[in-house]
Design an enzyme around this catalytic site. Sequence first.
Site, PDB file in Angstrom:
ATOM      1  N   ASP A 120       0.851  -1.188   0.000  1.00  0.00           N
ATOM      2  CA  ASP A 120       0.000   0.000   0.000  1.00  0.00           C
ATOM      3  C   ASP A 120       0.890   1.242   0.000  1.00  0.00           C
ATOM      4  OD1 ASP A 120       0.981   0.258   2.515  1.00  0.00           O
ATOM      5  OD2 ASP A 120      -0.923   0.095   3.547  1.00  0.00           O
ATOM      6  N   ASP A 294      -8.570  -7.546  -0.027  1.00  0.00           N
ATOM      7  CA  ASP A 294      -7.651  -7.740   1.090  1.00  0.00           C
ATOM      8  C   ASP A 294      -8.356  -7.317   2.356  1.00  0.00           C
ATOM      9  OD1 ASP A 294      -7.322  -4.716   0.698  1.00  0.00           O
ATOM     10  OD2 ASP A 294      -6.170  -5.106   2.525  1.00  0.00           O
ATOM     11  N   CYS A 332     -13.158 -29.252   6.243  1.00  0.00           N
ATOM     12  CA  CYS A 332     -11.981 -28.467   5.885  1.00  0.00           C
ATOM     13  C   CYS A 332     -10.749 -29.367   5.817  1.00  0.00           C
ATOM     14  CB  CYS A 332     -11.766 -27.353   6.914  1.00  0.00           C
ATOM     15  SG  CYS A 332     -10.298 -26.355   6.597  1.00  0.00           S
ATOM     16  N   CYS A 334      -7.576 -28.193   5.834  1.00  0.00           N
ATOM     17  CA  CYS A 334      -6.375 -27.451   6.244  1.00  0.00           C
ATOM     18  C   CYS A 334      -5.597 -28.248   7.295  1.00  0.00           C
ATOM     19  CB  CYS A 334      -6.745 -26.059   6.763  1.00  0.00           C
ATOM     20  SG  CYS A 334      -7.231 -26.019   8.501  1.00  0.00           S
ATOM     21  N   CYS A 337      -7.381 -28.469  10.744  1.00  0.00           N
ATOM     22  CA  CYS A 337      -8.570 -29.317  10.839  1.00  0.00           C
ATOM     23  C   CYS A 337      -8.238 -30.793  10.670  1.00  0.00           C
ATOM     24  CB  CYS A 337      -9.614 -28.877   9.817  1.00  0.00           C
ATOM     25  SG  CYS A 337     -10.384 -27.311  10.283  1.00  0.00           S
ATOM     26  N   HIS A 362      -6.048 -21.875   9.594  1.00  0.00           N
ATOM     27  CA  HIS A 362      -7.384 -22.295   9.177  1.00  0.00           C
ATOM     28  C   HIS A 362      -8.131 -21.158   8.478  1.00  0.00           C
ATOM     29  CE1 HIS A 362     -11.416 -23.928   9.153  1.00  0.00           C
ATOM     30  NE2 HIS A 362     -11.801 -22.740   9.620  1.00  0.00           N
TER      31      HIS A 362
END
Lengths: 417, 428
Positions: A120, A294, A332, A334, A337, A362
């Site tokens: 930014d 974002d 999930c 991930c 999980c 997660h």
Amino acid sequence: MAATRACGAAANTSENIMSLKKALSVASPLTLRIVAECPVTKARACDLILPHSAVSTPVFMPVGTQGTLKGITVDQLDALGCQICLGNTYHLGHETGPDLIEKANGLHGFMNWKRNLLTDSGGFQMVSLVELSEVTEEGVKFKSPYDGKEILLTPEKSISIQNSLGSDIMMQLDDVVSSTVTGPRVEEAMHRSVRWLDRCISANKNPEKQNLFAIIQGGLNTELRKACLDEMTQRDVPGFAIGGLSGGEEKDDFWRMVTLSTDHLPREKPRYLMGVGYAVDLVVCVALGCDMFDCVFPTRTARFGSALVPWGSLQIKNKQYAKDFEPIDPDCQCPTCKRHSRAYLHALFKSDSAAMHHITIHNIAYQLNLMRSVRQSIVEGCFPEFIRTFMKRMFPSRDQYPGWAVDALASVNITLE
Amino acid sequence: MAGCRMKLELSRVALGKGRLGVLKGLGKTGQLSLEVPGCLLHTHLGTVPHLTQDTLNTLSTLPSVTQITLSNIAEHQEVLEEFKDGFRKFAGLHDTVLYCALHDPATPCPTGHTTNKTVSVWGSGGRIELTVAKFMALQKAVKPDWYQSMADGETWQINTSHKRVRKSVDRSLAHLDECLLVHQKSQELEGVEVFGVVEGGDILEERVRSAKETAKRPVSGFCLDGLQTGSMDQALRTQLISAVTKELPEDKPRLLQGVGRPDEVLASVEAGVDLFEGFFPFEVTERGCALIFNFNISSNPELAGRAPPAVLEPGEDQETAGDSQHSGDLNPGDQTQMTSFEINLKDKRYQGDFRPLVEGCGCYCCTNHQRAYLHHLLVTNELLAGVLLMIHNTAHYHAFFSALRDALAEDRLDLLKRRVLGQTERKD
């Protein structure tokens, strides 16, 4: 370069050949290939080719404020499939110093991130973090919270820092006004942002390897937004951000400004909606035609123990999860999980900071998977159905659908039963 | 005997020179082993501090034994009882041997709460008082492979009276007898090993009495308690350990609690210790430091490349080590103080230092990041600093233990000692 040509050829079928030629003429290090467009809404799936890798859009970009993503290693982030993340100019430009980061081969080298980075301008952080900031035509003046010294951030300075950081996408310095402010200040800020855009474009030392995005301003005023769009779309920039939103305005105003912006932004350039990261907002704003998003929300909320799931969120630190031996989301995939239960994470929060990392992993996985599913449904031509299913899962009943989302979706021909 | 599978096979025993061997028959199937001298994996509730399984698994060699402590776990007793399948499964740990200790070695315990029948642990919600009954109920819920018997180790304060020390020995023996009684009647704990705890403060005859009496009980090994860093100097510790280990059977492992500094580890190994708790890398990490001490004694350059290297750059870093040694010596008892084995990455001198923490180190941190980045993460209070430092410090520390075993095998412990303590000697 081969990629640029190939994609240029692919995009030749697009109607807007004029602006395509213009895009090629500056040889910007960005190519947008539209893979699919939703026949019902304004949603599109694109391949955004950036210097460090291709990005599949719609995309959520996790925020790594100070050259790191909140306890997550770059390998973990990469393994989650993250193709682009954010770094903040304000923090990196003033604490560690842009010269040092340049010596480390830019922010990529400094944090050892092999994929794309967006930085930014530093302006927004100043307005939001530093109370004593003053905006003049020259730039933003503020007192450094680190040493109390007065600093002037000009468009040239912001680009110079971002050039040192070496990000794939740089943001122009804009004159940020809170979205709840009205009156002449909003108009002044809009015009100034246009002038600053020109100064940023001239200041960019690396136009062949760093993309500069314009930021559409104009508050919640339709005329001003429109005027800003008219001005900025005449500039030769590789992409556009929709700014000045997500600052506490009414959601009814928010989505109207988003859809107005996408209506007037060129089809062949990426549209980045700044500061948006709630799941519902993401899905609706993809339908309104945005490609990039974002937000610090998913990672920040993770550190407070809030895990994102298709039906909302779980406050893992709440007592109700102490004996809940299910994973956060049984569907999930991930790393969190696959290995840990809600009960273990609940207990771990009392013993070690790794509990935060588990939820952060997660939540990033959740955001990235959501966007992957969105993209897939656009490619397969069933995005409207995806939205309906998504809303049904997210809200217990129809009357809990947020009114603004229903209206926004209706504006792009999606009726929710 | 409570457990019966654990077996210590010593390949080398030299009086006053340390023991080298393998602790075999570990784990539910008895297939796992741990080389000694060795160190356990220090955890908070089964999690190596700061690390997830992904980041932990970047470490190529991890000890097969994970240490958990009742101070973290006691408050979750009800949850574990409802879960039923034991702590290993609860914490998502798979192929690791679980050793359950009483206290967290990196967290000092307040004193004055121990009674004849109870000891206390401090969890996130405060003090939890344990009777033998509650202690054993916890073990049944945790289902470790091996646990430390309940003990009164409150003798580490300076000026602890002889009477108090004697009491701690008596109580710990009584607790052990009670624990064993419950243990033998508990089907759930079949095959689980018990370590007796040797107490005795800094009083030699109490140490010897405690060791002799504990050794008479059917235990699988021994915890040497009350000798932790800060409670006494190493000369006294060495003397006490030597006296104790003389009384303990050769074929059972001895675990020294609360000692982790490399110099103290070396001296304690020579006095006959086999196992350490592995909390030192965590302490170093928490003060924003990185272990950089040299333990490379390989004369074969090919081996040197393969062995976990720890080459300290000449010049600048020695100076660092000297500085830190100085500050460490001011307060030898304070475990938050830097030691001569580490560098403080918050120091401004690392701001523009683009070298890895340790040149040639193969850990994830050193192969991917530079000192300048760690400096930046530390001064901006970023969570990743703890993650990366923990990875490096754990790798470095466990590599040191590996070098220690090699040195024992090759009869080159003196060389290793000179190498490890070298920086200190140069300073003096």
